[in-house]
Design a protein around this motif. Structure first.
Motif, PDB file in Angstrom:
ATOM      1  N   ALA A  86       1.043  -1.344  -0.047  1.00  0.00           N
ATOM      2  CA  ALA A  86      -0.035  -0.112  -0.020  1.00  0.00           C
ATOM      3  C   ALA A  86       0.838   1.188   0.147  1.00  0.00           C
ATOM      4  CB  ALA A  86      -0.905  -0.042   1.343  1.00  0.00           C
ATOM      5  N   GLY A  87       0.265   2.322  -0.426  1.00  0.00           N
ATOM      6  CA  GLY A  87       0.982   3.614  -0.402  1.00  0.00           C
ATOM      7  C   GLY A  87       1.398   3.875   1.073  1.00  0.00           C
ATOM      8  N   ARG A  88       2.625   3.989   1.442  1.00  0.00           N
ATOM      9  CA  ARG A  88       2.994   4.243   2.810  1.00  0.00           C
ATOM     10  C   ARG A  88       2.286   5.592   3.436  1.00  0.00           C
ATOM     11  NH1 ARG A  88       4.145  -0.416   4.480  1.00  0.00           N
ATOM     12  NH2 ARG A  88       6.111  -0.557   5.443  1.00  0.00           N
ATOM     13  N   GLY A  89       2.406   6.582   2.455  1.00  0.00           N
ATOM     14  CA  GLY A  89       1.525   7.934   3.070  1.00  0.00           C
ATOM     15  C   GLY A  89       0.238   7.828   3.035  1.00  0.00           C
ATOM     16  N   THR A  90      -0.492   7.219   2.286  1.00  0.00           N
ATOM     17  CA  THR A  90      -1.705   7.171   2.601  1.00  0.00           C
ATOM     18  C   THR A  90      -2.459   6.314   3.830  1.00  0.00           C
ATOM     19  OG1 THR A  90      -2.272   7.421   0.140  1.00  0.00           O
ATOM     20  CG2 THR A  90      -3.995   6.489   1.553  1.00  0.00           C
ATOM     21  N   LEU A  91      -1.661   5.268   3.729  1.00  0.00           N
ATOM     22  CA  LEU A  91      -1.966   4.343   4.948  1.00  0.00           C
ATOM     23  C   LEU A  91      -1.491   4.678   6.381  1.00  0.00           C
ATOM     24  CD1 LEU A  91      -3.014   1.521   5.934  1.00  0.00           C
ATOM     25  CD2 LEU A  91      -0.713   0.424   5.298  1.00  0.00           C
ATOM     26  N   GLY A  92      -0.455   5.534   6.201  1.00  0.00           N
ATOM     27  CA  GLY A  92       0.093   6.093   7.366  1.00  0.00           C
ATOM     28  C   GLY A  92      -0.825   7.014   8.291  1.00  0.00           C
ATOM     29  N   ARG A  93      -1.375   8.004   7.146  1.00  0.00           N
ATOM     30  CA  ARG A  93      -2.409   8.810   7.323  1.00  0.00           C
ATOM     31  C   ARG A  93      -3.640   8.358   8.010  1.00  0.00           C
ATOM     32  NH1 ARG A  93      -0.055  11.671   3.142  1.00  0.00           N
ATOM     33  NH2 ARG A  93      -1.811  10.849   1.759  1.00  0.00           N
ATOM     34  N   GLU A  94      -4.043   7.123   7.547  1.00  0.00           N
ATOM     35  CA  GLU A  94      -5.493   6.244   7.814  1.00  0.00           C
ATOM     36  C   GLU A  94      -5.187   6.195   9.398  1.00  0.00           C
ATOM     37  OE1 GLU A  94      -8.280   2.613   6.568  1.00  0.00           O
ATOM     38  OE2 GLU A  94      -6.450   3.072   5.292  1.00  0.00           O
ATOM     39  N   LEU A  95      -4.064   5.314   9.569  1.00  0.00           N
ATOM     40  CA  LEU A  95      -3.817   5.024  10.935  1.00  0.00           C
ATOM     41  C   LEU A  95      -3.669   5.790  11.867  1.00  0.00           C
ATOM     42  CD1 LEU A  95      -1.184   1.908   9.957  1.00  0.00           C
ATOM     43  CD2 LEU A  95      -3.616   1.552  10.773  1.00  0.00           C
ATOM     44  N   THR A  96      -3.074   6.926  11.517  1.00  0.00           N
ATOM     45  CA  THR A  96      -2.975   8.118  12.403  1.00  0.00           C
ATOM     46  C   THR A  96      -4.044   8.748  12.713  1.00  0.00           C
ATOM     47  OG1 THR A  96      -0.649   8.553  11.415  1.00  0.00           O
ATOM     48  CG2 THR A  96      -1.776  10.415  12.722  1.00  0.00           C
ATOM     49  N   ASP A  97      -5.046   8.828  11.831  1.00  0.00           N
ATOM     50  CA  ASP A  97      -6.479   9.405  12.053  1.00  0.00           C
ATOM     51  C   ASP A  97      -7.082   8.465  12.907  1.00  0.00           C
ATOM     52  OD1 ASP A  97      -5.790  11.667  10.600  1.00  0.00           O
ATOM     53  OD2 ASP A  97      -6.652  10.913   8.732  1.00  0.00           O
ATOM     54  N   ALA A  98      -6.949   7.072  12.594  1.00  0.00           N
ATOM     55  CA  ALA A  98      -7.765   6.190  13.263  1.00  0.00           C
ATOM     56  C   ALA A  98      -7.365   6.333  14.901  1.00  0.00           C
ATOM     57  CB  ALA A  98      -7.564   4.741  12.615  1.00  0.00           C
ATOM     58  N   ARG A  99      -6.112   6.339  14.957  1.00  0.00           N
ATOM     59  CA  ARG A  99      -5.720   6.181  16.526  1.00  0.00           C
ATOM     60  C   ARG A  99      -6.169   7.592  17.187  1.00  0.00           C
ATOM     61  NH1 ARG A  99       0.529   5.719  17.199  1.00  0.00           N
ATOM     62  NH2 ARG A  99       0.512   7.861  16.295  1.00  0.00           N
ATOM     63  N   GLU A 100      -6.333   8.662  16.416  1.00  0.00           N
ATOM     64  CA  GLU A 100      -7.001   9.683  17.141  1.00  0.00           C
ATOM     65  C   GLU A 100      -8.422   9.682  17.499  1.00  0.00           C
ATOM     66  OE1 GLU A 100      -5.007  12.390  18.467  1.00  0.00           O
ATOM     67  OE2 GLU A 100      -3.547  10.773  17.626  1.00  0.00           O
ATOM     68  N   ARG A 101      -8.959   8.793  16.706  1.00  0.00           N
ATOM     69  CA  ARG A 101     -10.647   8.571  17.077  1.00  0.00           C
ATOM     70  C   ARG A 101     -10.454   7.721  17.989  1.00  0.00           C
ATOM     71  NH1 ARG A 101     -10.589   7.441  11.466  1.00  0.00           N
ATOM     72  NH2 ARG A 101     -10.982   5.008  11.724  1.00  0.00           N
ATOM     73  N   TRP A 102      -9.798   6.668  18.135  1.00  0.00           N
ATOM     74  CA  TRP A 102      -9.956   5.500  18.941  1.00  0.00           C
ATOM     75  C   TRP A 102      -9.536   5.948  20.332  1.00  0.00           C
ATOM     76  CZ3 TRP A 102      -6.669   1.924  15.445  1.00  0.00           C
ATOM     77  CH2 TRP A 102      -7.548   1.599  14.424  1.00  0.00           C
ATOM     78  N   SER A 103      -8.304   6.734  20.535  1.00  0.00           N
ATOM     79  CA  SER A 103      -7.817   7.016  21.938  1.00  0.00           C
ATOM     80  C   SER A 103      -8.720   7.594  22.855  1.00  0.00           C
ATOM     81  CB  SER A 103      -6.751   8.185  21.645  1.00  0.00           C
ATOM     82  OG  SER A 103      -5.549   7.297  20.916  1.00  0.00           O
ATOM     83  N   PRO A 104      -9.703   8.627  22.596  1.00  0.00           N
ATOM     84  CA  PRO A 104     -10.654   8.970  23.723  1.00  0.00           C
ATOM     85  C   PRO A 104     -11.649   7.995  24.074  1.00  0.00           C
ATOM     86  CG  PRO A 104     -10.397  10.561  21.654  1.00  0.00           C
ATOM     87  CD  PRO A 104     -10.024   9.353  21.332  1.00  0.00           C
ATOM     88  N   ARG A 105     -11.694   6.805  23.409  1.00  0.00           N
ATOM     89  CA  ARG A 105     -12.563   5.724  23.851  1.00  0.00           C
ATOM     90  C   ARG A 105     -11.872   4.699  24.717  1.00  0.00           C
ATOM     91  NH1 ARG A 105     -16.631   4.522  18.683  1.00  0.00           N
ATOM     92  NH2 ARG A 105     -17.260   6.703  18.447  1.00  0.00           N
ATOM     93  N   LEU A 106     -10.688   4.897  24.962  1.00  0.00           N
ATOM     94  CA  LEU A 106      -9.830   3.895  25.678  1.00  0.00           C
ATOM     95  C   LEU A 106     -10.271   4.083  27.432  1.00  0.00           C
ATOM     96  CD1 LEU A 106      -6.245   3.827  24.254  1.00  0.00           C
ATOM     97  CD2 LEU A 106      -7.937   2.100  24.411  1.00  0.00           C
ATOM     98  N   ASN A 107     -11.059   3.232  27.759  1.00  0.00           N
ATOM     99  CA  ASN A 107     -11.720   3.541  29.207  1.00  0.00           C
ATOM    100  C   ASN A 107     -11.762   2.329  29.935  1.00  0.00           C
ATOM    101  OD1 ASN A 107     -13.589   4.161  31.300  1.00  0.00           O
ATOM    102  ND2 ASN A 107     -13.710   6.174  30.262  1.00  0.00           N
ATOM    103  N   SER A 108     -10.995   2.086  30.809  1.00  0.00           N
ATOM    104  CA  SER A 108     -11.220   0.687  31.389  1.00  0.00           C
ATOM    105  C   SER A 108     -12.652   0.668  32.160  1.00  0.00           C
ATOM    106  CB  SER A 108      -9.993   0.401  32.702  1.00  0.00           C
ATOM    107  OG  SER A 108      -9.997   1.471  33.506  1.00  0.00           O
ATOM    108  N   ALA A 109     -12.940   1.701  32.774  1.00  0.00           N
ATOM    109  CA  ALA A 109     -14.594   1.516  33.528  1.00  0.00           C
ATOM    110  C   ALA A 109     -15.484   1.403  32.291  1.00  0.00           C
ATOM    111  CB  ALA A 109     -14.702   2.933  34.229  1.00  0.00           C
ATOM    112  N   ALA A 110     -15.457   1.921  31.342  1.00  0.00           N
ATOM    113  CA  ALA A 110     -16.601   1.846  30.396  1.00  0.00           C
ATOM    114  C   ALA A 110     -16.573   0.439  29.879  1.00  0.00           C
ATOM    115  CB  ALA A 110     -16.354   2.627  29.179  1.00  0.00           C
ATOM    116  N   ALA A 111     -15.343  -0.211  29.538  1.00  0.00           N
ATOM    117  CA  ALA A 111     -15.086  -1.631  29.013  1.00  0.00           C
ATOM    118  C   ALA A 111     -15.751  -2.601  30.007  1.00  0.00           C
ATOM    119  CB  ALA A 111     -13.706  -2.008  29.113  1.00  0.00           C
TER     120      ALA A 111
END
Length: 298
Positions: A86-111
């Motif tokens: 895959a294109g490194r730039g495109t995939l890298g941006r996709e993973l970076t954006d995804a991590r920013e979406r996911w990080s606020p939901r890392l909550n042990s109490a909610a899990a």
């Protein structure tokens, strides 16, 4: 740390009741993987491609560790795409954006709350490889669900291997509902299970006709199983639980949203062997379900 600070003992107490066969003999590693898949259902939105790529490459437990420990994007890329196809730039941006979406939901109490709520309700957790897993959803590839929450009868989950999805407009006409009743009852008489989305109109009619005919019917929801939606179908959904199954890829506490309804439709289409739109307007969500079916099978 990869378990969000939740101890192995706590995990061992929460997960076996969520499994159809108890998993009392599961190893610590197996329970950690199950816990991670359950946790991912509350972190990533349904159909999230980046989550699918990461879990496919690393496994759910290592993928969760990668998120918690904030692995550099270069390391993620090396795991997800070692051959650099895959294109490194495109995939890298996709993973970076995804991590920013996911990080606020890392909550042990909610899990933990989601797991505890599921145990109280008698929900079960299915993952790929389980007898209860609807194997058709695997055709979605990296957009497939990471786990499924369900309430109902185990044999009804397996019944989806011989099923039809009957869907259609919420604002159904009398004629549309009549045709739906005949189709649902006729398919049940021929040994098929009926899959739909429990909405008003055609969906609800399909479920009721299957129940009235003594058949198996399965409903996919767009929110957590702790709050049946639509509320006007609460009694219907409890009837489905008694003889069939109600399923969601979202944990207890998750609310239905427009996006989640559209993503729910892909599961209806792929879990069944065929999708029939009985009546729908030009902009009906049922056509979205048909589009998923056409996209996967043709």
């Amino acid at each position: 740390m990869a378990n969000l600070g939740i101890t192995e003992r706590e995990i061992a107490g929460l997960l076996p009741p969520l499994r159809a066969r108890g998993d009392t003999a599961a190893s610590a590693g197996e329970l950690a993987e199950l816990f991670a898949r359950a946790t991912w259902t509350g972190i990533a939105e349904p159909g999230d491609r980046a989550a699918g790529l990461l879990v496919t490459a690393l496994g759910a437990h290592r993928a969760l560790a990668a998120l918690i420990e904030r692995w550099p994007v270069e390391r993620l890329l090396a795991e997800v795409d070692p051959a650099e196809r895959a294109g490194r730039g495109t995939l890298g941006r996709e993973l970076t954006d995804a991590r920013e979406r996911w990080s606020p939901r890392l909550n042990s109490a909610a899990a933990v709350r989601a797991l505890q709520g599921a145990v109280r309700l008698g929900c079960r957790l299915a993952v790929p490889g389980d007898a209860e897993w609807p194997t058709g959803v695997d055709d979605l590839g990296v957009h497939a669900p990471l786990a499924l929450w369900w309430r109902g009868q185990p044999e009804s989950m397996a019944a989806m291997r011989r099923s039809f999805a009957l869907v259609g407009a919420r604002a159904a006409t009398g004629y549309g509902e009549h045709i739906t009743m005949e189709a649902s009852a006729g398919l049940v008489d021929r040994g098929f299970a009926i899959v739909s989305g429990a909405a008003y109109g055609i969906d609800g009619t399909a479920h009721r006709a299957a129940l009235a005919s003594g058949g198996v019917t399965v409903a996919f929801l767009a929110g957590g199983l702790d709050r049946f939606y639509p509320s006007g179908h609460d009694a219907l959904l409890h009837s489905i639980v008694a003889t069939g199954a109600v399923i969601s890829e979202l944990p207890c506490g998750a609310s239905p949203t427009r996006w989640r309804f559209l993503q729910r439709n892909r599961l209806i289409a792929t879990a069944s062997q065929a999708t029939v739109v009985l009546e729908a307007g030009h902009r009906s969500g049922s056509l979205n379900t048909a589009g998923h079916a056409a996209g996967v099978f043709h």
